[in-house]
Enzyme design. Sequence first.
Site, PDB file in Angstrom:
ATOM      1  N   ASP A  79       0.689  -1.284  -0.039  1.00 28.57           N
ATOM      2  CA  ASP A  79      -0.114   0.394  -0.017  1.00 28.57           C
ATOM      3  C   ASP A  79       0.649   1.331  -0.405  1.00 28.57           C
ATOM      4  O   ASP A  79       1.885   1.556   0.445  1.00 28.57           O
ATOM      5  CB  ASP A  79      -1.093  -0.024   1.338  1.00 28.57           C
ATOM      6  CG  ASP A  79      -0.228   0.432   2.525  1.00 28.57           C
ATOM      7  OD1 ASP A  79       1.153  -0.793   2.402  1.00 28.57           O
ATOM      8  OD2 ASP A  79      -0.877   0.576   4.174  1.00 28.57           O
ATOM      9  N   GLU A 139       0.369  -1.130   5.392  1.00 32.31           N
ATOM     10  CA  GLU A 139       0.968  -1.053   6.960  1.00 32.31           C
ATOM     11  C   GLU A 139       1.003   1.178   6.525  1.00 32.31           C
ATOM     12  O   GLU A 139       1.292   1.043   8.180  1.00 32.31           O
ATOM     13  CB  GLU A 139       2.591  -0.958   5.506  1.00 32.31           C
ATOM     14  CG  GLU A 139       4.123  -1.100   6.288  1.00 32.31           C
ATOM     15  CD  GLU A 139       4.263   0.538   6.335  1.00 32.31           C
ATOM     16  OE1 GLU A 139       5.796   0.779   7.104  1.00 32.31           O
ATOM     17  OE2 GLU A 139       4.194   1.477   5.845  1.00 32.31           O
TER      18      GLU A 139
HETATM   19 ZN    ZN Z   1       6.848   1.748   3.383  1.00 34.00          ZN
END
Ligand code: ZN
Length: 375
Positions: A79, A139
């Site tokens: 992401d 993340e």
């Molecule tokens: Zn990163």
Amino acid sequence: MKMVVEHLSNLIRIPSPSYLSNRGIIDYSKRALHQARWQSREMIYRDGAGVEKINLIAAPPDQCMDDTTVELALMCHTDTVPYSADWPQALEPFVTDGLLYGCGACDVKGFLACLLTSITASSSSGVVDGLRLILTADEEVGCIGAAHLIASGSMKPKRVVIGEPTSLHPARAGKGYCLAEVTVFGEEAHSAHPQKGRSAIYKAARFITAVEEYSSLLSEEQHPFFSPGFTTLNIGTIQGGTAKNIVAGQCKFQLEWRPIPGQNADTVPSAILGIADTLQSVDPYFKCKLQILRQQAAFESAESSKLVRSVEALTGRSATSIPFGSEASLLASVAGEVVVFGPGDMQTAHSSRECVRLSELDEAVDCLRSLMNGR
Ligand SMILES: [Zn+2]
């Protein structure tokens, strides 16, 4: 066009801010991996908004996917942070002066492109036994994909390389990231009769002053590998009261701290509760609530660990520490050695200046290939 530039350009064109599904990036990566005869397994979950998210685990041909003994895991997230509307070229990568620009160029599609290139451009013979590639979701919104992966218990790697832009320095340590919300309670009253109430704002002000004094004591515990070399603490937001003519009934503030490796996880929360106890001992009406919202530990791999030494040798760069949060905090709880490493500079990430140097991409491809071959 060079394969790594082609992979990275293709990955940038697939939008993957955390609020969208990462399906596009996963499918693209799977196609590249399957062409190189790698096997893969998806671990699917739904995020808080019900959107499908995928963690992907892949293994070289002829290695048993189900084997949980993993010697070396190469890992990165899929992401990106959301890109702003005034960045029309976020998804239209271009190269100028040896730099490739676009959303995710260094954080962290650059590393992913290097991984795919090092796998697809060379034979898988001679790769280390127990090699895995791990791609995670979410993340940027709190390492949620990595948390799912660890909770599943399916992965206990001995050594992990986590891709993040470190300008190709092996980062062997990083501070943690913790966040708490403190609510101080008072009692509302008409401000013409303040003695009828108890101001939560005055009480919070005393609390915050004491927290500021405590924060200066944190520098007594030093870790020489960081700058600043101690746990830092910040009160970033405060909200309180409902109107100018009402004695405030409630006041909330957010407290963030970044612990150094080795510090007990309870050090800061118990000090904050201690401050609350002290305030209560002089004010029987003092009442507050501490809610921990995030507690991500620091990590540190030993200077002498095999992985640190080999990335130092391969890059010719000495190990360093990172000031930003990463999945390393989570992986360090299950893995023996963790190194964060990748092309690009985090100082351009999360902005419309995001870019990565082409020469660093080439170098990272070589380095990853060497690591896969056990060097
Ligand atoms: Zn990163």
